[in-house]
Design a protein around this motif. Structure first.
Motif, PDB file in Angstrom:
ATOM      1  N   GLN A   1       1.165   6.781   7.505  1.00  0.00           N
ATOM      2  CA  GLN A   1       0.185   6.075   7.659  1.00  0.00           C
ATOM      3  C   GLN A   1      -0.843   6.688   8.620  1.00  0.00           C
ATOM      4  OE1 GLN A   1      -0.542   2.788   6.480  1.00  0.00           O
ATOM      5  NE2 GLN A   1      -2.283   2.980   7.465  1.00  0.00           N
TER       6      GLN A   1
ATOM      7  N   HIS B   1       5.638   5.523  11.515  1.00  0.00           N
ATOM      8  CA  HIS B   1       5.161   5.568  10.049  1.00  0.00           C
ATOM      9  C   HIS B   1       4.129   6.688   9.832  1.00  0.00           C
ATOM     10  CE1 HIS B   1       3.667   3.972   6.313  1.00  0.00           C
ATOM     11  NE2 HIS B   1       3.318   2.892   6.443  1.00  0.00           N
TER      12      HIS B   1
ATOM     13  N   PRO C   1      -4.001  -1.063   9.702  1.00  0.00           N
ATOM     14  CA  PRO C   1      -3.216  -0.436   8.520  1.00  0.00           C
ATOM     15  C   PRO C   1      -2.975  -1.481   7.301  1.00  0.00           C
ATOM     16  CG  PRO C   1      -1.882  -1.077  10.711  1.00  0.00           C
ATOM     17  CD  PRO C   1      -3.306  -1.127  10.978  1.00  0.00           C
ATOM     18  N   LEU C   2      -3.053  -2.996   7.856  1.00  0.00           N
ATOM     19  CA  LEU C   2      -3.017  -3.800   6.826  1.00  0.00           C
ATOM     20  C   LEU C   2      -1.502  -4.277   6.503  1.00  0.00           C
ATOM     21  CD1 LEU C   2      -6.020  -3.137   4.278  1.00  0.00           C
ATOM     22  CD2 LEU C   2      -6.038  -4.647   6.320  1.00  0.00           C
ATOM     23  N   PRO C   3      -1.132  -5.170   6.214  1.00  0.00           N
ATOM     24  CA  PRO C   3      -1.620  -6.350   5.779  1.00  0.00           C
ATOM     25  C   PRO C   3      -2.296  -7.130   7.063  1.00  0.00           C
ATOM     26  CG  PRO C   3       0.588  -6.662   5.541  1.00  0.00           C
ATOM     27  CD  PRO C   3       0.505  -5.115   6.059  1.00  0.00           C
TER      28      PRO C   3
ATOM     29  N   ARG D   1      -1.304  -6.237  12.998  1.00  0.00           N
ATOM     30  CA  ARG D   1      -0.712  -7.522  12.745  1.00  0.00           C
ATOM     31  C   ARG D   1       0.508  -7.745  13.886  1.00  0.00           C
ATOM     32  NH1 ARG D   1       3.600  -8.921   9.727  1.00  0.00           N
ATOM     33  NH2 ARG D   1       4.088  -6.694   9.219  1.00  0.00           N
TER      34      ARG D   1
ATOM     35  N   ARG E   1      11.736   3.787   2.929  1.00  0.00           N
ATOM     36  CA  ARG E   1      11.126   2.752   3.867  1.00  0.00           C
ATOM     37  C   ARG E   1      12.540   2.118   4.385  1.00  0.00           C
ATOM     38  NH1 ARG E   1       6.161  -1.213   4.235  1.00  0.00           N
ATOM     39  NH2 ARG E   1       5.281   0.992   4.934  1.00  0.00           N
TER      40      ARG E   1
ATOM     41  N   ARG F   1       0.719  -1.311  -0.078  1.00  0.00           N
ATOM     42  CA  ARG F   1       0.129  -0.032  -0.037  1.00  0.00           C
ATOM     43  C   ARG F   1       0.898   1.261   0.018  1.00  0.00           C
ATOM     44  NH1 ARG F   1      -2.954  -3.760   1.826  1.00  0.00           N
ATOM     45  NH2 ARG F   1      -0.784  -4.530   2.945  1.00  0.00           N
ATOM     46  N   THR F   2       1.689   1.119   0.956  1.00  0.00           N
ATOM     47  CA  THR F   2       2.474   2.636   0.890  1.00  0.00           C
ATOM     48  C   THR F   2       3.272   3.095  -0.473  1.00  0.00           C
ATOM     49  OG1 THR F   2       2.792   1.819   3.372  1.00  0.00           O
ATOM     50  CG2 THR F   2       4.177   3.746   2.458  1.00  0.00           C
TER      51      THR F   2
ATOM     52  N   ARG G   1       5.013   0.012  14.012  1.00  0.00           N
ATOM     53  CA  ARG G   1       5.123   1.436  14.058  1.00  0.00           C
ATOM     54  C   ARG G   1       4.192   2.200  13.777  1.00  0.00           C
ATOM     55  NH1 ARG G   1       8.835  -0.425   8.686  1.00  0.00           N
ATOM     56  NH2 ARG G   1       7.209  -1.053   7.532  1.00  0.00           N
ATOM     57  N   THR G   2       2.994   1.758  13.146  1.00  0.00           N
ATOM     58  CA  THR G   2       1.770   2.384  12.909  1.00  0.00           C
ATOM     59  C   THR G   2       1.065   2.974  14.290  1.00  0.00           C
ATOM     60  OG1 THR G   2      -0.053   0.512  12.773  1.00  0.00           O
ATOM     61  CG2 THR G   2       1.489   1.171  10.462  1.00  0.00           C
TER      62      THR G   2
ATOM     63  N   GLN H   1       4.083  -8.376  14.384  1.00  0.00           N
ATOM     64  CA  GLN H   1       5.092  -8.253  13.504  1.00  0.00           C
ATOM     65  C   GLN H   1       6.227  -9.367  13.545  1.00  0.00           C
ATOM     66  OE1 GLN H   1       5.294  -4.776  11.926  1.00  0.00           O
ATOM     67  NE2 GLN H   1       3.200  -5.231  12.205  1.00  0.00           N
TER      68      GLN H   1
HETATM   69  C1  NCD Z   1       2.140  -1.454   8.203  1.00  0.00           C
HETATM   70  C2  NCD Z   1       3.675  -1.189   8.078  1.00  0.00           C
HETATM   71  O1  NCD Z   1       4.473  -1.479   7.394  1.00  0.00           O
HETATM   72  O2  NCD Z   1       3.978  -0.803   9.363  1.00  0.00           O
HETATM   73  N1  NCD Z   1       1.578  -1.742   6.629  1.00  0.00           N
HETATM   74  C3  NCD Z   1       1.403  -0.336   6.162  1.00  0.00           C
HETATM   75  O3  NCD Z   1       2.139   0.308   5.697  1.00  0.00           O
HETATM   76  N2  NCD Z   1      -0.039   0.048   5.685  1.00  0.00           N
HETATM   77  C4  NCD Z   1       1.731  -2.551   9.064  1.00  0.00           C
HETATM   78  C5  NCD Z   1       2.334  -3.719   8.960  1.00  0.00           C
HETATM   79  O4  NCD Z   1       3.160  -4.009   8.068  1.00  0.00           O
HETATM   80  O5  NCD Z   1       1.731  -4.511   9.688  1.00  0.00           O
END
Ligand code: NCD
Length: 334
Positions: free
Chosen positions: A154, A151, A285-287, A246, A123, A72-73, A184-185, A248
């Motif tokens: 996000q 992040h 924030p997905l996934p 999620r 990133r 997504r990002t 991080r979100t 991590q």
């Molecule tokens: C998140 C991330 O990369 O921190 N995804 C995102 O950017 N939407 C969340 C995650 O990976 O669980």
């Protein structure tokens, strides 16, 4: 400390700046949706504005440099840049760039700056690396996630989504759950929500994955009301916004034992959705990890589950942000 024009941490945003960005994102959403539906020609002033901004931005260059996985990002940043007709150089797997030959981030950034990009969306795998990159960069660095750090963009789309559905960003009870240590979100959103009056944060996680002390101290210092809870039903019933995340696993250094202990402890299914207030929304924030889902697939079509719409909002928020960054408007944030 001021980080502008870099976008590194949510502590650098304030509610007035966010509000302005969100209003702009809303306008851009209408413009692009009208364009997609073929109706923009009936709104000549909007059409002219879009055309002239695209002319202005047409020779701008955005570099996306991603050392970690992303769907997504990266795609929403690139889609946002393309919607502006900016040019994009995409490095979706920077691990296979010269970094694999041992090049330092410092040299990589200094060298990329020599191509005169207007911004670098970065990133990285470790907390603080985006700030390190900004320290040697002559162009704005946009932190698209630095390890378990932050992040910030996000959080902008998270908050924009909250504002769209709940109608406000203040006086909210927000339940955050999942991997609060490594996510991080969550870190970025907690720092950002801490700036809004009347916000109450509830945190729920397996004890091994609880929020880092430095964030807790920040909340205390800023007199933000918060509680660490373990009763999921209670948290769901009190929340205006549920922000689920999620586990991590990739941050566990291969410790499968730890993963087995923490996975599946807090799962949201249709039964848990019945505890929510009718006005509350579920974000993520997905996934979502489809192998051990923290939100069951049966929830996807629930009217209060907004995570797909949330991800789509990344386009408008990142269009608004790129517009600011390439125009140099981020020098005067508030
Ligand atoms: C998140 C991330 O990369 O921190 N995804 C995102 O950017 N939407 C969340 C995650 O990976 O669980």
């Amino acid at each position: 400390m001021s980080y502008w024009p870099h976008i590194l941490y949510t502590q650098q945003f304030d509610p007035a700046w966010c509000d302005k960005l969100f209003r702009r994102a809303g306008i851009l959403k209408s413009m692009i949706e009208l364009e997609v539906s073929g109706k923009l020609r009936y709104q000549p002033s909007l059409q002219d504005e879009l055309t002239s901004l695209r002319e202005e931005f047409g020779n701008r260059l955005i570099l996306t440099f991603f050392y970690e996985e992303s769907t997504r990002t990266r795609t929403s940043f690139e889609a946002a840049a393309h919607k502006w007709r900016m040019r994009v150089i995409s490095t979706p797997n920077a691990r296979f760039s010269s970094v694999a030959k041992g090049e330092s981030l410092k040299h990589t950034i200094q060298m990329l700056c020599g191509y005169y990009p207007d911004a670098i969306v970065l990133r990285t795998s470790q907390e603080g690396m985006a700030e390190g990159a900004a320290a040697v960069s002559s162009v704005p660095i946009i932190n698209a996630g630095d390890g378990i750090g932050q992040h910030p963009t996000q959080s902008l789309l998270d908050l924009y989504t909250i504002k769209s559905y709940v109608g406000r960003c203040d006086n909210l009870t927000v339940l955050m759950g999942g991997d609060l240590l490594n996510g991080r979100t969550v870190h970025s959103l907690a720092y950002l929500l801490a700036k809004y009056p009347g916000v109450r944060l509830l945190f729920i996680s397996p004890p091994q994955l609880s929020l880092a002390e430095k964030i807790i101290s920040h909340l205390r210092e800023h007199r933000v009301e918060f509680a660490i809870i373990n009763d999921l039903a209670r948290g769901l019933a009190e929340a205006d916004v549920v922000y689920w995340t999620r586990i991590q696993k990739e941050r566990f250094g291969g410790d499968q034992g730890l993963y087995d202990q923490v996975k599946g402890q807090y799962v949201i299914g249709l039964e848990q959705m019945t505890y929510l207030k009718p006005s509350a929304i579920l974000l993520h924030p997905l996934p979502i990890n489809s192998a051990d889902p923290e939100i069951l697939p049966e929830v996807d079509n629930h009217p209060q589950a907004k995570y797909i719409a949330q991800a789509a909002n990344g386009l408008w928020v990142r269009m608004a942000l790129l517009e600011q960054v390439v125009s140099g408007m981020t020098d005067t944030p508030a």
